[in-house]
Design an enzyme around this catalytic site. Structure first.
Site, mmCIF file in Angstrom:
data_model
loop_
_atom_site.group_PDB
_atom_site.id
_atom_site.type_symbol
_atom_site.label_atom_id
_atom_site.label_comp_id
_atom_site.label_asym_id
_atom_site.label_seq_id
_atom_site.Cartn_x
_atom_site.Cartn_y
_atom_site.Cartn_z
ATOM 1 N N SER A 123 88.530 3.036 -74.173
ATOM 2 C CA SER A 123 89.261 4.262 -73.826
ATOM 3 C C SER A 123 88.803 5.426 -74.684
ATOM 4 O O SER A 123 88.934 6.585 -74.286
ATOM 5 C CB SER A 123 90.759 4.101 -74.095
ATOM 6 O OG SER A 123 91.260 2.949 -73.539
ATOM 7 N N HIS A 144 84.803 4.022 -68.062
ATOM 8 C CA HIS A 144 86.229 4.105 -68.399
ATOM 9 C C HIS A 144 87.053 4.163 -67.121
ATOM 10 O O HIS A 144 87.188 5.218 -66.497
ATOM 11 C CB HIS A 144 86.474 5.343 -69.285
ATOM 12 C CG HIS A 144 87.887 5.468 -69.742
ATOM 13 N ND1 HIS A 144 88.479 6.687 -69.972
ATOM 14 C CD2 HIS A 144 88.831 4.532 -70.004
ATOM 15 C CE1 HIS A 144 89.730 6.486 -70.360
ATOM 16 N NE2 HIS A 144 89.960 5.193 -70.388
ATOM 17 N N GLU A 156 85.226 7.395 -65.597
ATOM 18 C CA GLU A 156 84.311 8.164 -66.450
ATOM 19 C C GLU A 156 83.122 7.260 -66.804
ATOM 20 O O GLU A 156 83.327 6.138 -67.282
ATOM 21 C CB GLU A 156 85.024 8.616 -67.727
ATOM 22 C CG GLU A 156 86.114 9.652 -67.467
ATOM 23 C CD GLU A 156 86.857 10.063 -68.728
ATOM 24 O OE1 GLU A 156 87.050 11.268 -68.932
ATOM 25 O OE2 GLU A 156 87.262 9.182 -69.505
ATOM 26 N N ASN A 195 91.198 11.535 -71.542
ATOM 27 C CA ASN A 195 92.104 11.240 -72.656
ATOM 28 C C ASN A 195 92.194 12.395 -73.657
ATOM 29 O O ASN A 195 93.205 12.563 -74.328
ATOM 30 C CB ASN A 195 91.689 9.948 -73.372
ATOM 31 C CG ASN A 195 92.182 8.721 -72.611
ATOM 32 O OD1 ASN A 195 92.984 8.842 -71.684
ATOM 33 N ND2 ASN A 195 91.704 7.556 -72.991
HETATM 34 N N1 LIG Z 1 95.599 -0.612 -70.352
HETATM 35 C C1 LIG Z 1 95.198 0.628 -70.110
HETATM 36 O O1 LIG Z 1 95.966 1.483 -69.646
HETATM 37 C C2 LIG Z 1 93.761 1.017 -70.348
HETATM 38 C C3 LIG Z 1 93.228 2.110 -69.639
HETATM 39 C C4 LIG Z 1 91.871 2.418 -69.810
HETATM 40 C C5 LIG Z 1 91.105 1.684 -70.704
HETATM 41 N N2 LIG Z 1 91.671 0.644 -71.423
HETATM 42 C C6 LIG Z 1 90.816 -0.103 -72.328
HETATM 43 O O2 LIG Z 1 90.438 -1.325 -71.702
HETATM 44 C C7 LIG Z 1 90.257 -2.342 -72.699
HETATM 45 C C8 LIG Z 1 91.133 -3.522 -72.350
HETATM 46 O O3 LIG Z 1 92.477 -3.096 -72.339
HETATM 47 P P1 LIG Z 1 93.640 -3.944 -71.634
HETATM 48 O O4 LIG Z 1 94.803 -3.055 -71.559
HETATM 49 O O5 LIG Z 1 93.110 -4.623 -70.420
HETATM 50 O O6 LIG Z 1 93.889 -5.071 -72.766
HETATM 51 P P2 LIG Z 1 94.688 -6.449 -72.601
HETATM 52 O O7 LIG Z 1 95.244 -6.749 -73.948
HETATM 53 O O8 LIG Z 1 95.598 -6.402 -71.440
HETATM 54 O O9 LIG Z 1 93.525 -7.503 -72.272
HETATM 55 C C9 LIG Z 1 92.511 -7.827 -73.182
HETATM 56 C C10 LIG Z 1 92.047 -9.245 -72.884
HETATM 57 O O10 LIG Z 1 90.874 -9.528 -73.661
HETATM 58 C C11 LIG Z 1 90.959 -10.876 -74.101
HETATM 59 N N3 LIG Z 1 90.058 -11.019 -75.254
HETATM 60 C C12 LIG Z 1 90.274 -10.661 -76.541
HETATM 61 N N4 LIG Z 1 89.154 -10.882 -77.273
HETATM 62 C C13 LIG Z 1 88.231 -11.410 -76.416
HETATM 63 C C14 LIG Z 1 86.887 -11.858 -76.562
HETATM 64 N N5 LIG Z 1 86.251 -11.786 -77.739
HETATM 65 N N6 LIG Z 1 86.243 -12.359 -75.483
HETATM 66 C C15 LIG Z 1 86.872 -12.432 -74.280
HETATM 67 N N7 LIG Z 1 88.143 -12.005 -74.078
HETATM 68 C C16 LIG Z 1 88.810 -11.501 -75.130
HETATM 69 C C17 LIG Z 1 92.434 -11.098 -74.398
HETATM 70 O O11 LIG Z 1 92.782 -12.470 -74.408
HETATM 71 C C18 LIG Z 1 93.082 -10.327 -73.242
HETATM 72 O O12 LIG Z 1 93.289 -11.139 -72.113
HETATM 73 C C19 LIG Z 1 90.578 -1.685 -74.035
HETATM 74 O O13 LIG Z 1 89.405 -1.239 -74.632
HETATM 75 C C20 LIG Z 1 91.469 -0.503 -73.638
HETATM 76 O O14 LIG Z 1 91.445 0.544 -74.578
HETATM 77 C C21 LIG Z 1 92.972 0.293 -71.238
#
Ligand SMILES: NC(=O)c1ccc[n+]([C@@H]2O[C@H](COP(=O)([O-])OP(=O)(O)OC[C@H]3O[C@@H](n4cnc5c(N)ncnc54)[C@H](O)[C@@H]3O)[C@@H](O)[C@H]2O)c1
Length: 240
Positions: A123, A144, A156, A195
């Site tokens: 993000s 993104h 993005e 963001n």
């Molecule tokens: N949730 C949002 O609104 C949003 C929006 C845009 C971007 N993002 C970005 O997307 C990314 C993921 O966010 P999310 O909300 O899906 O997180 P989340 O916590 O819902 O999911 C992350 C997943 O990654 C897994 N994980 C952790 N370490 C790992 C590894 N080494 N190998 C494989 N799997 C692993 C976890 O078990 C979990 O299932 C982050 O970088 C976040 O900043 C999130």
């Protein structure tokens, strides 16, 4: 990697964003390998994809055949190396922790063929930092997506210092394949565009609430009245 040479996409991390990206890739007709370090999370991600596909079918947006082919095309494994080896495009959606993402891209760099596109769904992070320990940095790019991935149209696409034009184009082409609108960001900076803009709005609207000028629900109602599909505070409840 040319878009037409891609048939298998791996998504690392089956959480909120990863399962959504995987679903979009399935809807675009790709074979998808979903992987996670946590068995329960992986299972939950698969169940969410199935539930979302069924919801789309009930809304008349996809056919029963599409559900069946998407289910068929979805593979899962807890073995990252196995998942990475078979893909021509990898999306990373693991937690927003630099060391986790850097280690992951070091491994992906070793385990994928040298023209596989590697995309981080960070993000806020600078792509060049995420790619720090990889040798072949030219194929690493930021993509993104926004929450909820299946609904939100914009992505993005961020160029790191070493990202090649071919990789940028491949990532943009993949967005289009997934019926998304890619926004090219040529100069990387933390938080990219959306963001950054939202950050200013967040501080301003937070101050309005802090000063007792309005309740979050009132601000959200005003934003909806002015044509926004969702209010600022309501959206914050969903976003990471
Ligand atoms: N949730 C949002 O609104 C949003 C929006 C845009 C971007 N993002 C970005 O997307 C990314 C993921 O966010 P999310 O909300 O899906 O997180 P989340 O916590 O819902 O999911 C992350 C997943 O990654 C897994 N994980 C952790 N370490 C790992 C590894 N080494 N190998 C494989 N799997 C692993 C976890 O078990 C979990 O299932 C982050 O970088 C976040 O900043 C999130």
């Amino acid at each position: 990697m040319k878009i037409d040479d891609i048939n298998t996409i791996t998504v690392v991390g089956a959480g909120d964003m990863g399962h959504g990206i995987a679903e979009c890739a399935l809807l675009a007709g790709y074979k998808v390998i979903l992987t996670d370090i946590n068995r329960d999370q992986l299972q939950r991600g698969i169940e969410k994809i199935h539930a979302s596909l069924e919801k789309l079918e009930k809304q008349g947006k996809i056919s029963q055949e599409k559900i069946a082919s998407s289910r068929n095309n979805l593979l899962s494994t807890l073995d990252l190396k196995e998942a990475a080896t078979h893909a021509q495009f990898v999306y990373e959606a693991v937690p927003e922790v630099l060391s986790i993402k850097q280690n992951l891209f070091k491994q992906l760099d070793e385990w994928t063929s040298k023209d596989t596109i590697l995309a981080t769904n960070t993000s806020n992070m600078v792509i060049t930092d995420v790619a720090k320990f990889a040798h072949y940095k030219d194929r690493i790019v930021g993509t993104h997506f926004f929450n909820h991935v299946v609904i939100m149209e914009v992505v993005e696409v961020i160029k790191g210092r070493y990202t090649s034009e071919e990789t940028m184009q491949g990532a943009c082409d993949m967005c289009v394949k997934m019926s998304k609108v890619p926004i090219r960001i040529e100069k990387e900076s933390p938080s990219f565009i959306v963001n950054r803009v939202n950050g200013v709005l967040r501080v301003f609207l937070g101050a309005v609430v802090d000063k007792g000028m309005a309740e979050p629900e009132e601000i959200d109602a005003m934003m909806r009245y002015h044509g926004k599909p969702i209010g600022h505070f309501e959206l914050s409840d969903y976003a990471a």
